[in-house]
Design an enzyme around this catalytic site. Structure first.
Site, PDB file in Angstrom:
ATOM      1  N   LYS A 112      15.494  -5.158  -4.452  1.00 52.49           N
ATOM      2  CA  LYS A 112      14.219  -5.301  -5.158  1.00 52.49           C
ATOM      3  C   LYS A 112      13.678  -3.929  -5.554  1.00 52.49           C
ATOM      4  CE  LYS A 112      10.014  -5.906  -3.515  1.00 52.49           C
ATOM      5  NZ  LYS A 112       8.862  -6.375  -2.744  1.00 52.49           N
ATOM      6  N   ASP A 131      10.428 -10.451  -6.616  1.00 57.27           N
ATOM      7  CA  ASP A 131       9.467 -10.397  -5.520  1.00 57.27           C
ATOM      8  C   ASP A 131       8.881 -11.797  -5.310  1.00 57.27           C
ATOM      9  OD1 ASP A 131       7.588 -10.759  -7.556  1.00 57.27           O
ATOM     10  OD2 ASP A 131       6.092  -9.622  -6.445  1.00 57.27           O
TER      11      ASP A 131
END
Ligand code: SF4
Length: 203
Positions: A112, A131
């Protein structure tokens, strides 16, 4: 959906505040299990106390922890920041590297974070920052099969999003997840995406 979100949030930018590339990397590390708002409250004092990468590399981990205490998991995060600064200096000439492989090899950096750096710093097309907001809203919209697995969400979105739009699309999903399509309540009545949203169609 891309156009709808663009109209709603013309500035599809990351809400973390930073000036230097490595400061974004550190801010993203601090944002794990924490809000961007909270991170933005602590980073000005942190970056003022340790104004260079060398300062971070030589920093006392406990002192770094005092600055980021309110972000949670401060021991692991402060250790990662100092270690990461040391690795950036010793292995990357003090620069944030620009490939997924190099980024995920850094202390405390996962896919991420790596995707966010690739998108915001290197403007690499096709990156997807999966996310919590992205995972939830992409599922509601019907862009994914509803999986909560970040790696699967990333893969499914990469397959359908225009590569040049994907990074900002994900930033806009975060803004949308805070304003309208929140975890507690999807306010479909005030959402311009409702006509093309699976979740709204089912309500
Ligand atoms: S229509 Fe509802 S569920 Fe779909 S994106 Fe908008 S707020 Fe979320």
């Amino acid at each position: 959906m891309v156009d709808g979100l663009k109209k709603l949030y013309p500035d599809g930018i990351c809400s973390l505040q930073y000036e230097k590339d490595y400061e974004l990397l550190f801010a993203v590390r601090l944002s794990a299990q924490c809000t961007d708002e909270r991170v933005n409250q602590v980073t000005p004092a942190l970056f003022a106390r340790f104004p260079t990468l060398e300062d971070f590399a030589q920093a006392d981990v406990e002192e770094v922890g005092e600055y980021i205490h309110s972000c949670g998991f401060f021991r692991a995060k402060s250790r990662d920041l100092v270690l990461c600064a040391q690795v950036l200096l010793s292995q990357h000439g003090g620069k944030v590297p620009g490939t997924m492989e190099e980024l995920v090899a850094l202390p405390g950096v996962g896919r991420k974070t790596a995707n966010l750096i690739l998108g915001d710093v290197f403007h690499t097309p096709g990156v997807v920052v999966a996310d919590t907001h992205c995972i939830r809203i992409a599922g509601r919209l019907g862009l994914t099969d509803g999986t909560k697995d970040p790696a699967k969400v990333e893969k499914q979105l990469r397959e359908i999003l225009p590569p040049e739009e994907s990074n900002n699309f994900c930033h806009r999903l975060v803004l949308h997840g805070r304003a309208i399509c929140t975890a507690r309540q999807a306010k479909c009545g005030m959402c311009p995406l409702a006509p093309v949203c699976d979740y709204a169609a089912k309500q």
